[in-house]
Design a protein around this motif. Structure first.
Motif, PDB file in Angstrom:
ATOM      1  N   ASP B  81       0.868  -1.170   0.000  1.00  0.00           N
ATOM      2  CA  ASP B  81       0.000   0.000   0.000  1.00  0.00           C
ATOM      3  C   ASP B  81       0.903   1.217   0.000  1.00  0.00           C
ATOM      4  OD1 ASP B  81      -0.049   1.535   2.867  1.00  0.00           O
ATOM      5  OD2 ASP B  81       0.410  -0.590   3.087  1.00  0.00           O
ATOM      6  N   LEU B  82       0.359   2.331  -0.414  1.00  0.00           N
ATOM      7  CA  LEU B  82       1.176   3.535  -0.516  1.00  0.00           C
ATOM      8  C   LEU B  82       0.839   4.552   0.553  1.00  0.00           C
ATOM      9  CD1 LEU B  82       1.434   4.004  -4.362  1.00  0.00           C
ATOM     10  CD2 LEU B  82       3.129   3.159  -2.813  1.00  0.00           C
ATOM     11  N   TRP B  83       0.008   4.155   1.539  1.00  0.00           N
ATOM     12  CA  TRP B  83      -0.302   5.100   2.609  1.00  0.00           C
ATOM     13  C   TRP B  83       0.928   5.424   3.433  1.00  0.00           C
ATOM     14  CZ3 TRP B  83      -4.250   8.001   2.625  1.00  0.00           C
ATOM     15  CH2 TRP B  83      -5.493   7.548   2.160  1.00  0.00           C
ATOM     16  N   GLY B  84       1.645   4.343   3.780  1.00  0.00           N
ATOM     17  CA  GLY B  84       2.831   4.528   4.611  1.00  0.00           C
ATOM     18  C   GLY B  84       3.849   5.444   3.972  1.00  0.00           C
ATOM     19  N   PRO B  85       4.232   5.168   2.706  1.00  0.00           N
ATOM     20  CA  PRO B  85       5.185   6.077   2.065  1.00  0.00           C
ATOM     21  C   PRO B  85       4.694   7.511   2.006  1.00  0.00           C
ATOM     22  CG  PRO B  85       5.084   4.045   0.839  1.00  0.00           C
ATOM     23  CD  PRO B  85       4.050   3.950   1.907  1.00  0.00           C
ATOM     24  N   LEU B  86       3.407   7.701   1.758  1.00  0.00           N
ATOM     25  CA  LEU B  86       2.895   9.069   1.697  1.00  0.00           C
ATOM     26  C   LEU B  86       3.021   9.757   3.046  1.00  0.00           C
ATOM     27  CD1 LEU B  86       1.490  11.160  -0.068  1.00  0.00           C
ATOM     28  CD2 LEU B  86      -0.667  10.321   0.802  1.00  0.00           C
ATOM     29  N   LEU B  87       2.628   9.050   4.102  1.00  0.00           N
ATOM     30  CA  LEU B  87       2.751   9.609   5.448  1.00  0.00           C
ATOM     31  C   LEU B  87       4.195   9.993   5.750  1.00  0.00           C
ATOM     32  CD1 LEU B  87       0.626   7.407   7.850  1.00  0.00           C
ATOM     33  CD2 LEU B  87       0.589   9.870   7.681  1.00  0.00           C
ATOM     34  N   LEU B  92       8.514  13.820   6.580  1.00  0.00           N
ATOM     35  CA  LEU B  92       9.902  14.222   6.350  1.00  0.00           C
ATOM     36  C   LEU B  92       9.969  15.604   5.728  1.00  0.00           C
ATOM     37  CD1 LEU B  92      12.808  13.271   6.569  1.00  0.00           C
ATOM     38  CD2 LEU B  92      12.608  12.333   4.289  1.00  0.00           C
ATOM     39  N   ALA B  93       9.099  15.862   4.753  1.00  0.00           N
ATOM     40  CA  ALA B  93       9.135  17.163   4.094  1.00  0.00           C
ATOM     41  C   ALA B  93       8.755  18.278   5.063  1.00  0.00           C
ATOM     42  CB  ALA B  93       8.196  17.162   2.882  1.00  0.00           C
ATOM     43  N   LEU B  94       7.788  17.995   5.950  1.00  0.00           N
ATOM     44  CA  LEU B  94       7.419  19.006   6.939  1.00  0.00           C
ATOM     45  C   LEU B  94       8.545  19.250   7.922  1.00  0.00           C
ATOM     46  CD1 LEU B  94       3.715  18.213   7.783  1.00  0.00           C
ATOM     47  CD2 LEU B  94       4.629  20.221   6.655  1.00  0.00           C
ATOM     48  N   LEU B  95       9.215  18.168   8.333  1.00  0.00           N
ATOM     49  CA  LEU B  95      10.307  18.343   9.296  1.00  0.00           C
ATOM     50  C   LEU B  95      11.475  19.092   8.690  1.00  0.00           C
ATOM     51  CD1 LEU B  95      10.417  14.911  11.103  1.00  0.00           C
ATOM     52  CD2 LEU B  95       9.790  17.085  12.081  1.00  0.00           C
ATOM     53  N   VAL B 154      12.757   9.059  11.334  1.00  0.00           N
ATOM     54  CA  VAL B 154      13.011   9.045  12.772  1.00  0.00           C
ATOM     55  C   VAL B 154      14.287   9.815  13.088  1.00  0.00           C
ATOM     56  CG1 VAL B 154      13.653   7.530  14.662  1.00  0.00           C
ATOM     57  CG2 VAL B 154      11.769   6.913  13.190  1.00  0.00           C
ATOM     58  N   ALA B 155      15.315   9.628  12.237  1.00  0.00           N
ATOM     59  CA  ALA B 155      16.574  10.344  12.442  1.00  0.00           C
ATOM     60  C   ALA B 155      16.363  11.845  12.318  1.00  0.00           C
ATOM     61  CB  ALA B 155      17.618   9.874  11.441  1.00  0.00           C
ATOM     62  N   MET B 156      15.490  12.245  11.383  1.00  0.00           N
ATOM     63  CA  MET B 156      15.225  13.675  11.226  1.00  0.00           C
ATOM     64  C   MET B 156      14.576  14.240  12.479  1.00  0.00           C
ATOM     65  SD  MET B 156      15.432  16.143   9.114  1.00  0.00           S
ATOM     66  CE  MET B 156      15.190  17.762   9.745  1.00  0.00           C
ATOM     67  N   TRP B 219      21.751  12.989   3.361  1.00  0.00           N
ATOM     68  CA  TRP B 219      22.452  14.269   3.260  1.00  0.00           C
ATOM     69  C   TRP B 219      21.510  15.428   3.555  1.00  0.00           C
ATOM     70  CZ3 TRP B 219      26.999  16.372   3.200  1.00  0.00           C
ATOM     71  CH2 TRP B 219      27.138  17.661   2.711  1.00  0.00           C
ATOM     72  N   MET B 220      20.278  15.330   3.018  1.00  0.00           N
ATOM     73  CA  MET B 220      19.310  16.394   3.283  1.00  0.00           C
ATOM     74  C   MET B 220      18.995  16.484   4.766  1.00  0.00           C
ATOM     75  SD  MET B 220      16.521  16.575   0.239  1.00  0.00           S
ATOM     76  CE  MET B 220      15.807  14.989   0.523  1.00  0.00           C
ATOM     77  N   VAL B 221      18.903  15.323   5.426  1.00  0.00           N
ATOM     78  CA  VAL B 221      18.597  15.318   6.852  1.00  0.00           C
ATOM     79  C   VAL B 221      19.755  15.916   7.636  1.00  0.00           C
ATOM     80  CG1 VAL B 221      18.269  13.800   8.824  1.00  0.00           C
ATOM     81  CG2 VAL B 221      17.010  13.386   6.733  1.00  0.00           C
TER      82      VAL B 221
END
Lengths: 307, 228
Positions: B81-87, B92-95, B154-156, B219-221
């Motif tokens: 399912d793609l719910w998890g990746p979307l979440l 990540l993008a918000l953080l 989680v690391a972010m 790297w982004m994180v």
């Protein structure tokens, strides 16, 4: 069985076409006298007199990839199999091609020796992607390291540079081969493709020749100027000689002026790419005597050359 | 009459079919209304909304646990399912927002850039794996790559907490360790799921783009720097 004969006769035509394209191909031999292995026709025979000599293949390629090696389109360009034929490489083959691009030996034509009529798109694409990120990340790191002692410097990831790097490198890796291939094909004129390279092979050799820039860009983090210039010279030498060794046999049949001009243009474009990347991504703002609070990042921005 | 006889002759052979002679066929064609016996397992239209949401959440949570303890199970692959990746992508993008990206564009990635990198990156890796002869399906591969971003998310979150305490070399060292560990975890987890679907002599060709993908996200994180 009749289907097998049809397949064989189709491959016979392909092989004949391949031979007319490149008489020096070591992979197919049509003479009935020195065949050592009859791998394709084993056990069936049929009515075909074709014997394919596949014994010189020491790279471990499958027979099917040898038979279909010159076949550019396994279907129409709207089918998935068409594109799958460009990714018909194994790990060892890719590593071997990368090695060949890093160690050019005179007399070893990259296309003839390493590609062997099986050009792939995996290498060029992923080398370009890696190069984009390595240049952007190393540039960011080198700017950070050079400004570490500066108290008013505020670190910024400069992520928009990835986009710029991507555009520049992909344009170079695709437009220049298109132009070069078009130019060479036009110059071939009537003697079509005797020694000429297909479009895919040109793209392939350009893509693999960019590989040397990846470790070079990582080593550019070292902030010493003379190290950087030495590295860039070595990289340009290696990468340029791969290209020159590949294209010289094609071009030397032309008039002297055109030959030298073509080769010079290849080298010049390659040099421009290297120097341009260095100057845009790795610029050190060493000449800012009295930094205003927000001046250093702005200085880096303003000092870059517009592309 | 003769035509009727002619017409009935093709069916003459049917006369010795037993069913037409011995057993009289009779029955009732009416469909019983309101039979709910066979509908209970399949129709989810009548269940309460809470049940529906909880079922999907449980499936997503189940896959998260599979990423945390990656073993070679096919549960993640079977019910993608793609719910998890979307979440995860949105989180990540918000953080990654709120960095030094307010007025000038020299800052971190924008929200849309993170989205594009994650989804386009996953699509390109999936295409690459399929072009090299992989047997995994398109959405299964997207599902796996998306779920394995979880350690980096989680690391972010951990990095942002650490950055609240300051942004000196100590905090950088801690962040570096955390991001490196989660990057290794992500790569290891996704290759545990993806490696089986590739022919043996091309595994490295498929694993390398995955490595590059998580490296870029790491790297982004790592380079997230808070606004000052």
């Amino acid at each position: 069985d009749s289907i097998f004969i049809d397949v064989l006769s189709a491959e016979f035509e392909e092989a004949a076409e391949l031979l007319s394209v490149d008489p020096g191909a070591s992979t197919l031999s049509m003479s009935a006298s020195n065949t050592t292995t009859v791998a394709a026709g084993e056990g069936r025979g049929g009515g075909e007199e074709v014997k394919l000599d596949l014994s010189e293949d020491e790279e471990g390629q499958e027979e099917s990839s040898e038979l279909l090696g010159g076949q550019k389109a396994a279907g129409g360009f709207w089918t998935f199999e068409y594109y799958q034929s460009f990714f018909n490489v194994d790990t060892v083959q890719v590593l071997d091609r990368v090695k060949g691009s890093v160690m050019p030996l005179p007399g070893r034509n990259f296309i003839k020796h390493h590609l062997r009529s099986n050009p792939d798109l995996y290498g060029p694409f992923w080398i370009c992607v890696t190069l984009v990120f390595s240049v952007a990340i190393s540039g960011n790191l080198s700017v950070f390291l050079s400004q570490m002692g500066n108290p008013s410097f505020h670190y910024r990831p400069q992520f928009h540079r990835v986009t710029i790097a991507a555009v520049v490198i992909f344009l170079y890796a695709w437009l220049v081969p298109i132009g070069l291939w078009g130019f060479l094909t036009w110059r071939q004129g009537a003697e079509r493709q005797i020694g000429g390279y297909s479009f895919l092979e040109t793209v392939c050799v350009y893509g693999y020749s960019l590989f040397i820039y990846i470790p070079t860009s990582v080593l550019w983090i070292i902030p010493l100027e003379w190290v950087r210039w030495t590295l860039i010279l070595i990289a340009m030498l290696i990468s340029g000689s791969v290209l020159v060794l590949t294209f010289w046999p094609v071009v030397r049949d032309d008039t002297k002026v055109m030959a030298v001009a073509t080769v010079a243009m290849i080298v010049v474009l390659h040099t421009l790419l290297a120097i341009g990347c260095k100057m845009y991504f790795f610029q050190i703002a060493v000449h800012s005597p009295t930094p205003a609070p927000t001046a250093p990042p702005a200085h880096i921005t303003l000092a870059t050359q517009p592309h | 009459m003769a035509a009727a006889d002619e017409a009935s002759r093709p069916f003459a052979g049917l006369s010795d079919v037993s069913i037409s002679e011995d057993i009289p066929v009779e029955g009732d064609i009416s469909v019983p209304m309101g039979s709910s016996r066979r509908d209970d397992e399949f129709s989810t239209l009548d269940e309460p909304v809470k049940e529906t949401i909880l079922r999907d959440l449980r499936a997503v949570g189940n896959k998260f646990i599979h990423v945390l303890y990656p073993k070679r199970s096919s549960a993640l692959l079977r019910d993608w399912d793609l719910w998890g990746p979307l979440l995860l992508c949105v989180t990540l993008a918000l953080l990654l927002q709120g960095g030094s990206a307010d007025s000038d564009d020299q800052g971190g990635p924008q929200f849309a850039e993170v989205f594009v990198i994650i989804w386009f990156g996953s699509i390109i890796i999936t295409l690459n794996s399929k072009l090299l002869g992989g047997t995994i399906s398109f959405f299964q591969s997207l599902c796996v790559l998306g779920y394995c971003i979880m350690p980096l998310t989680v690391a972010m979150a951990v990095c942002r907490i650490v950055l609240v305490g300051g942004s000196g070399p100590v905090s950088f060292g801690v962040r570096l360790v955390v991001v490196t560990a989660s990057f290794g975890w992500s790569t290891f987890a996704s290759t545990a799921f993806l490696a089986d679907s590739q022919p043996a002599n091309r595994k490295a060709l498929v694993v390398y783009p995955v490595f590059l993908f998580y490296f870029v996200i790491g790297w982004m994180v790592l380079t997230f720097s808070p606004a000052q």
